[in-house]
Design an enzyme around this catalytic site. Structure first.
Site, PDB file in Angstrom:
ATOM      1  CE  LYS A  92      28.230 -24.590  -5.333  1.00 18.47           C
ATOM      2  NZ  LYS A  92      29.194 -24.998  -4.668  1.00 18.47           N
TER       3      LYS A  92
HETATM    4  C1  LIG Z   1      29.908 -24.808  -3.530  1.00 18.05           C
HETATM    5  C2  LIG Z   1      30.962 -26.130  -3.858  1.00 18.05           C
HETATM    6  C3  LIG Z   1      31.468 -26.975  -2.497  1.00 18.05           C
HETATM    7  C4  LIG Z   1      31.102 -26.254  -1.054  1.00 18.05           C
HETATM    8  O1  LIG Z   1      29.558 -26.476  -0.571  1.00 18.05           O
HETATM    9  P1  LIG Z   1      28.697 -26.336   0.022  1.00 18.05           P
HETATM   10  O2  LIG Z   1      27.415 -27.084  -0.401  1.00 18.05           O
HETATM   11  O3  LIG Z   1      28.467 -24.482   0.151  1.00 18.05           O
HETATM   12  O4  LIG Z   1      29.102 -26.481   1.587  1.00 18.05           O
HETATM   13  C5  LIG Z   1      33.024 -27.896  -2.548  1.00 18.05           C
HETATM   14  N1  LIG Z   1      33.424 -27.604  -3.132  1.00 18.05           N
HETATM   15  C6  LIG Z   1      33.309 -27.271  -4.607  1.00 18.05           C
HETATM   16  C7  LIG Z   1      34.027 -27.368  -5.632  1.00 18.05           C
HETATM   17  C8  LIG Z   1      32.322 -26.051  -5.390  1.00 18.05           C
HETATM   18  O5  LIG Z   1      32.046 -26.311  -5.673  1.00 18.05           O
END
Ligand SMILES: *Cc1c(COP(=O)(O)O)cnc(C)c1O
Length: 476
Positions: free
Chosen positions: A120
């Site tokens: 993120k």
């Molecule tokens: C947020 C997240 C996801 C999921 O990603 P999306 O964009 O919501 O599909 C997967 N793995 C981790 C470690 C995350 O923080």
């Protein structure tokens, strides 16, 4: 570039207009009116670019209302080795989002070497700089209110710390996050970051955020905003690393690549879909879920059935524990030929707590044409994959990445490289790694002993009135 709503009843807007908002005024999501496309020649001209150069090549097509020099400066300030090379080989090489080859044809795209050790950071850091830029122009300020059970909250705080015009009020469930996650968030001492540990569970914190946001007078008076995953700037920033990985594992024009993505809210893989629509030769987009398999169910059966809280499992890949996938509407908009009337009809059912079924429609057979395939992974699969990956390749992966590796294995094809997106580092999930491997994961340099740092957090009841009073008292 004009942005239209998936529900077709909102006036078109530009990138900066939708930057600080959430849903479009008709309740839909913002989508570019048409996808900018790279011809094969244009695509090849991008080969060899650095991450910031590539980011500019992609994002300048989407954010054409930001003067090119300003956008370039924002991107250059965001995508630096200092921010994105904290762990693994990147810490030595200074490469942003390097690709690690596990075996011929199977690769990991490292997206988690940023400040909070999860993918993120890739988009959120850009969002922080974009917010500051947009707020500077208008002299406004923004108070971001959110609830987190882990990754999103820390990525948002590290992106917004010290940003002019921005404050963050982040609610987390008191005592429910891991000591590492707590230390990451609560040790921030920046004056514009407010951590509030709410007595209760994540859902209680989420309910408070909803209650505060539903008070429109309060929301307007205190300029309350969010950084949730439907934000278009976040999605577009994620498109960039699909291009980066593509060039890393191919040698010449036209070669195809498949990607496997651990999915929750469909933000990350939606960016892959967009990269494909822009002309990147992506063969398959492999969507991996955990036990919360609402999306796997759709891609297998054509039925989209969001779950209730009681049906949503708390798993060992917690960032994928979703009941509905907030970005999914973007893909369906394309799937139904951008017919907003159809999208409105489908989501009238979803928003009323129901489901929809495309299996008997012509749309269902079109899914394959978009490259999507799917699968799901369980706790036992996760442990087995973490173990097998450590044994075979001497690489420790986190539980989310393990879900994607498991499903990727079911969809590999000879001659087509498979790139698995690494969405977090194992250091964030010590308990599961301990269970799988009988030892603790390594911590990147600089993250040792963070649990001992002084923490700054307010413990409060899950009471919207009290949280509003707290916000009001801290917004000068
Ligand atoms: C947020 C997240 C996801 C999921 O990603 P999306 O964009 O919501 O599909 C997967 N793995 C981790 C470690 C995350 O923080």
């Amino acid at each position: 570039m004009n942005y239209v709503s998936t529900r077709g009843k909102a006036a078109p807007m530009h990138f900066l207009d939708i930057l600080l908002g959430g849903l479009m005024e008709d309740g839909g999501l913002a989508m570019p009116e048409s996808y900018p496309r790279f011809t094969p020649e244009e695509l090849e001209s991008l080969r060899g670019l650095s991450y910031p150069e590539l980011a500019f090549a992609v994002l300048s097509r989407f954010a054409d209302d930001i003067p090119a020099d300003d956008l370039r400066a924002l991107i250059n300030r965001t995508y630096t080795a200092q921010v994105y090379c904290n762990a693994r080989d990147a810490a030595k090489t200074g490469e942003i989002t390097p690709v690690t080859t596990l075996e011929p044809g199977l690769h990991l795209l490292e997206l988690s070497n940023g400040p909070t050790l999860a993918f993120k950071d890739m988009a959120m850091q850009l969002l922080g700089n974009l917010f500051e830029y947009a707020l500077d122009k208008t002299g406004q300020s923004l108070n971001i209110l959110g609830a987190t059970s882990g990754d999103t909250g820390s990525a948002a705080e590290y992106a917004m710390r010290g940003k002019r015009g921005v404050r963050v009020f982040m609610l987390s469930p008191d005592g429910r996050m891991s000591p590492f996650q707590r230390a990451q968030m609560y040790s921030l001492q920046d004056a514009n970051i407010f951590n509030i540990a709410v007595r209760g569970m994540f859902d209680d914190a989420q309910d408070v955020v909803k209650a505060v946001s539903n008070d429109l007078a309060f929301k307007r008076k205190f300029a309350i905003g969010t950084v949730n995953s439907i934000n278009w700037a976040r999605v577009s920033a994620q498109v960039v690393y699909y291009f980066k990985a593509y060039f890393a594992v191919t040698k010449a024009a036209g070669e195809e690549v498949s990607f496997a993505v651990p999915s929750g809210n469909f933000g990350n893989i939606c960016a892959g879909h967009i990269a494909r629509m822009m002309g990147l030769p992506i063969r398959k987009l492999v969507l991996a879920t955990n036990e919360n398999d609402v999306l796997d169910e759709f891609f297998r059966t054509g039925v989209y059935r969001p779950r209730g809280t009681a049906e949503t499992h708390a798993t060992s890949s917690p960032s994928m524990d979703i009941s509905k996938a907030s970005n999914f509407e973007r893909f369906v908009f394309d799937l139904v030929g951008r017919d907003a009337d159809v999208v409105r009809d489908l989501w009238a059912k979803v928003d009323a707590g129901g489901a929809f079924d495309l299996s008997a429609t012509p749309y269902f057979s079109k899914i394959a044409g978009y490259g999507f395939v799917s699968g799901s992974s369980s706790h036992a699969d996760r442990l087995a994959t973490i173990r097998a990956t450590a044994e075979r390749y001497a690489v420790t992966v986190d539980p989310h990445t393990a879900d994607a590796l498991k499903v990727a294995a079911e969809h590999r094809e000879a001659g087509i490289p498979m790139v698995v997106l690494e969405t977090a580092l194992p250091a964030k999930f010590e308990e599961t790694i301990q269970e799988a491997l009988g030892r603790q994961p390594a911590r990147p340099a600089g993250y040792e002993g963070i649990e001992a740092l002084p923490q700054r957090v307010e413990v409060m009841d899950a009471d919207a009135a009290a949280i509003k009073a707290f916000i009001a008292a801290h917004v000068g």
